[in-house]
Scaffold this active site. Structure first.
Site, PDB file in Angstrom:
ATOM      1  N   GLU A  98      40.665  56.405  23.313  1.00 41.66           N
ATOM      2  CA  GLU A  98      41.931  55.895  23.809  1.00 41.66           C
ATOM      3  C   GLU A  98      42.826  57.104  24.103  1.00 41.66           C
ATOM      4  O   GLU A  98      42.984  57.988  23.287  1.00 41.66           O
ATOM      5  CB  GLU A  98      42.553  54.987  22.737  1.00 41.66           C
ATOM      6  CG  GLU A  98      44.024  54.729  22.866  1.00 41.66           C
ATOM      7  CD  GLU A  98      44.373  53.754  23.979  1.00 41.66           C
ATOM      8  OE1 GLU A  98      43.530  52.942  24.354  1.00 41.66           O
ATOM      9  OE2 GLU A  98      45.515  53.847  24.467  1.00 41.66           O
ATOM     10  N   CYS A 136      49.876  51.632  21.127  1.00 41.25           N
ATOM     11  CA  CYS A 136      48.430  51.660  21.315  1.00 41.25           C
ATOM     12  C   CYS A 136      47.885  50.273  21.616  1.00 41.25           C
ATOM     13  O   CYS A 136      48.373  49.289  21.075  1.00 41.25           O
ATOM     14  CB  CYS A 136      47.770  52.202  20.055  1.00 41.25           C
ATOM     15  SG  CYS A 136      46.002  52.439  20.252  1.00 41.25           S
ATOM     16  N   CYS A 140      44.488  50.163  18.275  1.00 40.38           N
ATOM     17  CA  CYS A 140      44.894  49.815  16.906  1.00 40.38           C
ATOM     18  C   CYS A 140      46.198  49.029  17.024  1.00 40.38           C
ATOM     19  O   CYS A 140      47.270  49.477  16.641  1.00 40.38           O
ATOM     20  CB  CYS A 140      45.056  51.052  16.046  1.00 40.38           C
ATOM     21  SG  CYS A 140      46.278  52.207  16.627  1.00 40.38           S
ATOM     22  N   HIS A 198      50.618  49.604  13.872  1.00 34.06           N
ATOM     23  CA  HIS A 198      51.993  50.116  13.947  1.00 34.06           C
ATOM     24  C   HIS A 198      52.996  49.011  13.610  1.00 34.06           C
ATOM     25  O   HIS A 198      54.068  49.282  13.070  1.00 34.06           O
ATOM     26  CB  HIS A 198      52.271  50.706  15.332  1.00 34.06           C
ATOM     27  CG  HIS A 198      51.423  51.906  15.604  1.00 34.06           C
ATOM     28  ND1 HIS A 198      51.654  53.123  15.003  1.00 34.06           N
ATOM     29  CD2 HIS A 198      50.314  52.073  16.362  1.00 34.06           C
ATOM     30  CE1 HIS A 198      50.730  53.988  15.404  1.00 34.06           C
ATOM     31  NE2 HIS A 198      49.902  53.379  16.220  1.00 34.06           N
ATOM     32  N   ARG A 239      41.721  54.421  11.784  1.00 40.92           N
ATOM     33  CA  ARG A 239      41.503  55.865  11.919  1.00 40.92           C
ATOM     34  C   ARG A 239      42.111  56.652  10.769  1.00 40.92           C
ATOM     35  O   ARG A 239      42.074  57.877  10.786  1.00 40.92           O
ATOM     36  CB  ARG A 239      42.052  56.358  13.263  1.00 40.92           C
ATOM     37  CG  ARG A 239      41.141  55.970  14.377  1.00 40.92           C
ATOM     38  CD  ARG A 239      41.813  55.903  15.744  1.00 40.92           C
ATOM     39  NE  ARG A 239      40.985  55.046  16.579  1.00 40.92           N
ATOM     40  CZ  ARG A 239      40.954  53.707  16.481  1.00 40.92           C
ATOM     41  NH1 ARG A 239      41.753  53.076  15.641  1.00 40.92           N
ATOM     42  NH2 ARG A 239      40.128  53.003  17.206  1.00 40.92           N
ATOM     43  N   SER A 277      45.559  59.825  14.138  1.00 38.84           N
ATOM     44  CA  SER A 277      45.003  60.793  15.101  1.00 38.84           C
ATOM     45  C   SER A 277      45.895  62.023  15.231  1.00 38.84           C
ATOM     46  O   SER A 277      45.447  63.050  15.731  1.00 38.84           O
ATOM     47  CB  SER A 277      44.757  60.142  16.463  1.00 38.84           C
ATOM     48  OG  SER A 277      43.685  59.229  16.364  1.00 38.84           O
ATOM     49  N   CYS A 333      42.374  58.694  19.025  1.00 41.28           N
ATOM     50  CA  CYS A 333      43.279  57.849  19.790  1.00 41.28           C
ATOM     51  C   CYS A 333      44.514  58.671  20.110  1.00 41.28           C
ATOM     52  O   CYS A 333      45.385  58.843  19.259  1.00 41.28           O
ATOM     53  CB  CYS A 333      43.681  56.605  19.033  1.00 41.28           C
ATOM     54  SG  CYS A 333      44.828  55.659  20.033  1.00 41.28           S
ATOM     55  N   CYS A 347      48.031  56.902  20.351  1.00 41.96           N
ATOM     56  CA  CYS A 347      48.688  56.835  19.046  1.00 41.96           C
ATOM     57  C   CYS A 347      49.227  58.184  18.623  1.00 41.96           C
ATOM     58  O   CYS A 347      50.351  58.307  18.134  1.00 41.96           O
ATOM     59  CB  CYS A 347      47.695  56.405  17.969  1.00 41.96           C
ATOM     60  SG  CYS A 347      47.552  54.646  17.814  1.00 41.96           S
TER      61      CYS A 347
HETATM   62 NI1  NFE Z   1      45.539  53.971  18.715  1.00 44.58          NI
HETATM   63 FE1  NFE Z   1      45.643  54.291  15.611  1.00 44.58          FE
HETATM   64  C1  NFE Z   1      44.481  53.811  14.331  1.00 44.58           C
HETATM   65  C2  NFE Z   1      46.983  54.412  14.528  1.00 44.58           C
HETATM   66  S1  NFE Z   1      45.618  56.411  15.819  1.00 44.58           S
HETATM   67  S2  NFE Z   1      44.214  53.953  17.264  1.00 44.58           S
HETATM   68  O1  NFE Z   1      43.702  53.484  13.657  1.00 44.58           O
HETATM   69  O2  NFE Z   1      47.879  54.441  13.910  1.00 44.58           O
HETATM   70  O3  NFE Z   1      44.949  57.197  14.861  1.00 44.58           O
END
Ligand code: NFE
Ligand code: MG
Length: 566
Positions: free
Chosen positions: A14, A61, A64, A68, A478, A501, A545, A548
C-alpha cells in the site's frame, strides 16, 4: 565496485515506497528506505472536534481501515479518562480480529507469496503429485488433483494469452526461486482460493462494522452497534451467527492452508533463515481486552532489546507509563522543518522537501524511537514479547508452528530462527491462527454478556475546559499503532499518529541508527542486480504500508524510476 539499485516504487504494497541499496560482491552493503508521499492528515485535524477525529484518520489507509479509527477513539477516551462498556470492548475486539484475518491473508498471498513462488514453474507440475504433496501436510479439501489440474490449465491459458493478470511482471525463472514445480502449483492454487476467504472476512467485518472498508460503528465512548435481539435492523442473533459462520470458514483456511503454506515455504527456503533480522529491538502493545477497564487482554505487549528475550518488559493495559513516556520521533533525516527528536505530544508536522540526499534528508517518514532506539514492530514483535513472557497461547502456537517447520525441513528449529525475513512471515501466520481463535472466543464472550441482559454500548464523553492529553494505542496487523492527542477546551490542539510502518520503514536518526527496513537489508544476497528479488523478499516480509506511514501525497507523484519491481 559497489552498484546502486533504486527500486521505486516497490509494488504489492500500500502506498509509495522507494528503496535504495548498494550492492558489493553480491551483498547489500548500504540501504535507504524512503516514503515518497505527503498528505498531511495530522495537520487537518487541528481545531476539530475530538469526537470526529476517528472518521478522518481512518482514511489514512484503505488496507488497515479499522485500526486508525480504534486508536483515535482510544486516544480521546484516554485523555478524558473515559471507560467504555464491556459490549463495546468486545465488539471492538471482533472488529479488530476479523479485520486482521483479512489483512494477514491478503498480505501473504496477494502481497508477498510471489517473491517465493514461481508461477511459471507451476506449469511443469504434475497435479497428482501436487495433491500428494499437499495431503502430506494438510487435510484441506481444496487440495485435489482435479483442482490442481484446473489451476494449471488456468495459468497455462494466462501465459498463452500473454496477459498474466495478477501474475504479470514478476521475476519468473529467477535463480533465487527454489520451490519444486508441485509446491509452486499448490501455492498458486491457494493464492486464488485466498481471494475467496479474504472476501468472507470482509463480509463478516461489514456485518459487524456496518461497512467495509472503513467501519462506521465506533464512537468516542463505545460503539454505535445497537443490540436488540428482537429487531431486524440491529445486532441480533441472526447477524451474530452470520458473523460466526464466516469467521469459522476463514479460520479453516488459515489453519489448513495459510499456516501450512508458510511453514512449508519457510522450511523449503531454510537457506534464507540467516537473512533479514535487522533491528532486534521489538515493541508490541497489549490488545483484545477482556474487561471494560482494559486490565486483562488476550494479546501480549512489551519490549525486547537487542534480541535478548530475557530483556522483556511488559506493556500492560491502555494507560501504560513505560509506553507513554518513552516514545519520540526524530526528523533529523526527514523532509520536515527542524532537527529535533520530540515526544509526540510536543511534535509538529511542518513539511520541507529537499530531494533525496544519501547523507542528509531522504524521506517523508519520521523516525520513531523508544528510549532513543529504533524498534521493530509487527506480528514478530508480538510473538516474541509473548513468548518471552511465557504467554500461554503464544508459546503453544509458536512451538506448534516451529514443530511443523522442523518436520518439513528435516532439522529441528527453535525460536531463534524467528529473527529473520522468513520469521516475520512465520510470526504473522501464527498470529493469524491466534486471531482466528480469539475472534471466535470474543464472539462467545459477547453473546454470553448479551445473554445476561447487558445491552450497553456507549458512555457519553464530557469535555472539560482546559487541556487534556491522551494516547490511544492498538496492535494493528503491521504492529504497534499509537495516536497522540492534545485537547484544548474541547477542540484538537495537536494530533500525531505514530504508525507501525513508520516504526519499521522510518529513516536514520540524528545518531545515524538505521530504521528496521534498512537494517534488515544489510548482507542480503543479491543474485542479479537487474532483478533485485531478494530486496523485495525482505521488505515485503514487513508488509509495508506507506499510506499509513506518512499519512501524507505529493500531488505531482514525483517518480525517480530506476527499477519497477512488481
Ligand atoms: Ni495502512 Fe497500518 C497497519 C497502521 S501501517 S496498513 O497495520 O496503522 O503500518
Ligand atoms: Mg505521524
Amino acid at each position: 565496485m559497489a552498484q546502486r539499485i533504486t527500486i521505486d516504487p516497490i509494488t504489492r504494497i500500500e502506498g509509495h515506497l522507494r528503496i535504495d541499496v548498494e550492492v558489493d560482491a553480491g551483498k547489500v552493503t548500504k540501504a535507504w528506505s524512503s516514503g515518497q508521499m505527503f498528505r498531511g492528515l495530522e495537520t487537518i485535524l487541528k481545531g476539530r472536534d475530538p469526537r470526529d477525529a476517528w472518521l478522518f484518520v481512518q482514511r489514512i489507509c484503505g488496507v488497515c481501515t479499522t485500526v486508525h479509527a480504534l486508536a483515535s477513539v482510544r486516544s480521546v477516551e484516554n485523555a478524558l479518562g473515559l471507560e467504555i462498556p464491556l459490549n463495546a470492548q468486545l465488539i471492538r475486539n471482533l472488529v479488530q480480529s476479523i479485520h486482521c484475518l483479512h489483512d494477514h491473508i491478503v498480505h501473504f498471498y496477494a502481497l508477498s507469496a510471489l517473491d517465493w513462488v514461481d508461477v511459471v514453474s507451476a506449469l511443469d507440475a504434475d497435479p497428482v503429485k501436487t495433491a500428494a504433496l499437499a495431503d502430506s501436510v494438510s487435510n484441506w479439501p481444496g487440495n485435489s488433483p482435479k483442482r490442481f489440474a484446473a489451476v494449471k490449465e488456468k495459468v497455462a491459458a494466462l501465459v498463452a494469452s500473454g496477459q498474466l493478470g495478477p501474475f504479470a511482471n514478476a521475476y519468473w525463472g529467477h535463480p533465487a526461486m527454489a520451490l519444486p514445480p508441485e509446491a509452486n502449483l499448490m501455492a498458486v492454487s491457494h493464492y486464488l482460493e485466498a481471494l475467496d476467504y479474504q472476501r468472507k472476512a470482509t463480509q463478516a467485518l461489514g456485518i459487524i462494522g456496518g461497512k467495509n472498508p472503513h467501519v462506521q460503528n465506533l464512537s468516542v465512548g463505545g460503539v454505535t452497534t445497537a443490540i436488540n435481539l428482537d429487531n431486524d435492523s440491529t445486532l441480533n442473533m441472526h447477524r451474530l451467527y452470520q458473523i460466526k459462520r464466516l469467521v469459522e470458514e476463514v479460520s479453516g483456511f488459515i489453519k489448513n492452508v495459510y499456516m501450512v503454506d508458510v511453514a512449508a515455504v519457510g522450511a523449503l527456503y531454510k537457506d534464507w533463515l540467516p537473512y533479514g533480522a535487522g533491528v532486534t529491538n521489538y515493541l508490541a502493545v497489549q490488545d483484545m481486552f477482556l474487561d471494560a477497564k482494559a486490565t486483562t487482554a488476550d494479546l501480549p505487549g512489551g519490549t525486547i532489546m537487542g534480541g535478548d528475550l530475557k530483556s522483556v518488559k511488559p506493556i500492560v493495559g491502555l494507560n501504560d507509563a513505560y509506553f507513554k513516556e518513552n516514545v519520540q520521533e526524530s526528523i533529523a533525516r526527514a523532509w520536515y522543518n527542524g532537527d529535533w527528536a520530540k515526544h509526540p505530544w510536543e511534535e509538529d508536522t511542518d513539511p520541507k522537501f529537499t530531494d533525496f540526499q544519501d547523507e542528509g534528508r531522504y524521506t517523508w517518514l519520521k523516525a520513531p524511537r523508544f528510549q532513543g532506539k529504533p524498534m521493530q514492530v509487527g506480528p514478530l514483535a508480538q510473538m516474541l514479547v509473548g513468548y518471552a513472557q511465557g504467554h500461554e497461547m503464544t508459546v503453544k502456537s509458536v512451538d506448534a508452528f516451529l514443530g511443523t517447520v522442523s518436520a518439513v525441513a528435516g532439522v529441528t528449529v527453535g525460536p531463534e530462527i524467528l529473527h529473520s525475513t522468513i520469521g516475520r512471515h512465520a510470526a504473522r501466520a501464527v498470529r493469524a491462527g491466534m486471531m482466528a481463535d480469539l475472534a471466535l472466543k470474543h464472539w462467545g464472550l459477547l453473546v454470553e454478556n448479551i445473554g445476561k441482559g447487558d445491552l450497553e454500548i456507549f458512555n457519553p464523553p464530557v469535555f472539560p475546559k482546559g487541556e487534556q492529553k491522551g494516547v490511544g494505542y492498538h496492535e494493528a496487523p503491521r504492529g504497534t499503532l499509537s495516536h497522540w492527542i492534545v485537547i484544548q477546551d474541547g477542540k484538537i490542539k495537536n494530533y500525531q499518529c505514530v504508525v507501525p510502518s513508520t516504526w519499521n520503514a522510518g529513516p536514520r536518526d540524528a545518531e545515524g541508527q538505521l530504521g528496521p527496513y534498512e537494517a534488515s537489508l544489510m548482507d542480503n544476497p543479491i543474485a542479479d542486480p537487474e532483478r533485485p528479488l531478494e530486496v523485495l523478499r525482505t521488505i515485503h516480509s514487513f508488509d509495508p504500508c506507506i499510506a499509513c506511514a506518512v499519512h501524507m501525497l505529493d500531488p505531482e507523484g514525483k517518480e525517480v524510476m530506476k527499477v519497477k519491481a512488481l
